[in-house]
Design an enzyme around this catalytic site. Structure first.
Site, mmCIF file in Angstrom:
data_model
loop_
_atom_site.group_PDB
_atom_site.id
_atom_site.type_symbol
_atom_site.label_atom_id
_atom_site.label_comp_id
_atom_site.label_asym_id
_atom_site.label_seq_id
_atom_site.Cartn_x
_atom_site.Cartn_y
_atom_site.Cartn_z
ATOM 1 N N SER A 63 0.584 -1.113 -0.124
ATOM 2 C CA SER A 63 0.278 0.276 -0.002
ATOM 3 C C SER A 63 0.836 1.514 -0.636
ATOM 4 C CB SER A 63 -0.965 0.024 1.250
ATOM 5 O OG SER A 63 -1.759 -0.422 0.799
ATOM 6 N N LYS A 66 0.410 2.657 -3.490
ATOM 7 C CA LYS A 66 -1.324 4.224 -2.654
ATOM 8 C C LYS A 66 -0.965 5.382 -3.126
ATOM 9 C CE LYS A 66 -4.134 0.490 -1.596
ATOM 10 N NZ LYS A 66 -3.793 -0.568 -1.069
ATOM 11 N N TYR A 193 -3.614 -2.526 -10.500
ATOM 12 C CA TYR A 193 -2.666 -3.146 -9.502
ATOM 13 C C TYR A 193 -2.134 -3.591 -8.150
ATOM 14 C CZ TYR A 193 -4.370 -3.082 -4.249
ATOM 15 O OH TYR A 193 -4.730 -2.820 -2.553
ATOM 16 N N TYR A 245 -4.212 3.025 7.864
ATOM 17 C CA TYR A 245 -5.047 2.394 8.146
ATOM 18 C C TYR A 245 -5.983 3.035 9.297
ATOM 19 C CZ TYR A 245 -1.736 -0.518 5.442
ATOM 20 O OH TYR A 245 -1.259 -1.630 4.163
ATOM 21 N N VAL A 263 1.829 -3.397 3.316
ATOM 22 C CA VAL A 263 1.107 -4.982 4.595
ATOM 23 C C VAL A 263 2.849 -5.694 4.309
ATOM 24 C CG1 VAL A 263 -1.105 -4.947 4.676
ATOM 25 C CG2 VAL A 263 -0.219 -6.355 2.700
HETATM 26 N N1 GLU Z 1 -1.192 -5.742 -1.874
HETATM 27 C C1 GLU Z 1 -2.306 -5.539 -0.880
HETATM 28 C C2 GLU Z 1 -3.912 -5.916 -1.000
HETATM 29 O O1 GLU Z 1 -4.028 -5.637 -1.736
HETATM 30 C C3 GLU Z 1 -1.992 -4.498 -0.125
HETATM 31 C C4 GLU Z 1 -2.319 -4.055 1.104
HETATM 32 C C5 GLU Z 1 -1.704 -3.355 1.904
HETATM 33 O O2 GLU Z 1 -0.991 -2.754 2.070
HETATM 34 O O3 GLU Z 1 -2.297 -2.578 2.344
HETATM 35 O O4 GLU Z 1 -4.139 -6.508 -0.128
#
Ligand code: GLU
Length: 309
Positions: A63, A66, A193, A245, A263
């Protein structure tokens, strides 16, 4: 930077001595990582980098991508288009929650939850077609000052592992498509993604990314002007309220600087006007954030007065 090196080594020695946390296992390939890896890097606005721990080790962005994706999205698609389909509000649910979507007119609450990031990959596919991944990897590489260290790469094992076990992300994406929020081909949006989540970085890379935001958009290593000040304000603003989060408020109390976690155990931080930080330690707490990473950042924040006081 001799004193700083000593401080880093001391902080990491203390933060490492904990047995808490579990490595993410819902993406099978992530469970293969060595949980004892620990790395911390800082890049200041003069382009100097200082690191401690397992500095060279690579991990997938997950993430953290992102935050970089949002930079690319605002720079290339514009703020209005991006936020026509995605909100700017924090989310108290886990990053892959479906529940909130049904309650918010099918608009993802922010670009840092999975639903928001998948809406963006759909927009990129519409704009760039099959060139999307190359365009984005090139942008991420420049954001991280990779000009002299070689372009970023996708970890194929993690990409395949994630793609094979992505029921929940598929559910989110098909829901968004059905509601008209995600346009274009759903599987192609998901594929992009997964690739972005699987890009491999080390803590130097993400500290340079943080420093680029900290400088107001100019990469301090390459000197390249990459982001407008509006992009920096939006990305750092969202990092402050939803970068970790459902632990974002607690992180604001303990560390107090804009950040984005993933994560795989990485966290990128921005200290506006001063520096970028990158930390990596795989064991996660129940919110999905690196336990030792947060502990190290909290100590560093106090020692270096990263909040300004
Ligand atoms: N690739 C992970 C998912 O989509 C990213 C989750 C994350 O790092 O928050 O579940």
């Amino acid at each position: 930077m001799e004193n700083l090196q000593d401080l880093f080594d001391k902080i990491m020695g203390t933060a490492r001595n904990i047995e808490e946390g579990r490595v993410a296992a819902y993406i099978p390939e992530l469970a293969q990582v060595d949980p004892s890896l620990f790395s911390l890097s800082m890049t200041t606005l003069d382009g100097t980098t200082c690191s401690s721990g397992d500095q060279g080790c690579f991990f997938s962005m997950q993430s953290i991508s992102k935050a970089a994706t949002l930079c690319f999205a605002i720079e290339t698609l514009g703020r209005d288009k991006v936020f026509s389909k995605i909100g700017m509000e924090p989310c108290s649910e886990p990053f892959n929650s479906i529940m909130k979507l049904e309650m918010t007119s099918s608009l993802p609450l922010n670009p840092f939850i999975n639903a928001g990031a998948i809406v963006l990959t759909g927009m990129f596919n519409e704009q760039y077609g099959s060139l999307a991944i190359a365009e984005i990897v090139d942008f991420f590489s420049r954001l991280m000052g990779r000009q002299t260290r070689g372009s970023l790469r996708i970890n194929e094992n993690i990409y395949r592992s994630e793609k094979a076990t992505a029921d929940r992300n598929r559910a989110l994406a098909y829901f968004l498509h059905n509601a008209g929020t995600l346009s274009g081909d759903v599987e192609e949006a998901l594929d992009l993604y997964f690739k972005l989540c699987s890009i491999e970085v080390n803590t130097v890379d993400i500290s340079v990314m943080g420093a680029t935001l900290a400088s107001g958009g100019r990469n301090p290593v390459s000197g390249e002007e990459l982001l407008s000040i509006d992009t920096v304000y939006i990305v750092c603003g969202l990092m402050s309220v939803c970068g970790l989060y459902d632990q974002s408020a607690e992180f604001a109390v303990e560390v107090g600087i804009p950040a984005k976690s993933g994560v795989s155990g990485g966290i990128v931080c921005v200290v506006p006007g001063r520096m970028g930080l990158g930390v990596f330690s795989p064991p996660l707490n129940k919110s999905g954030n690196s336990v030792a990473g947060i502990r190290a950042l909290a100590a560093l924040s106090r020692e270096l007065k990263l909040r300004g006081i």
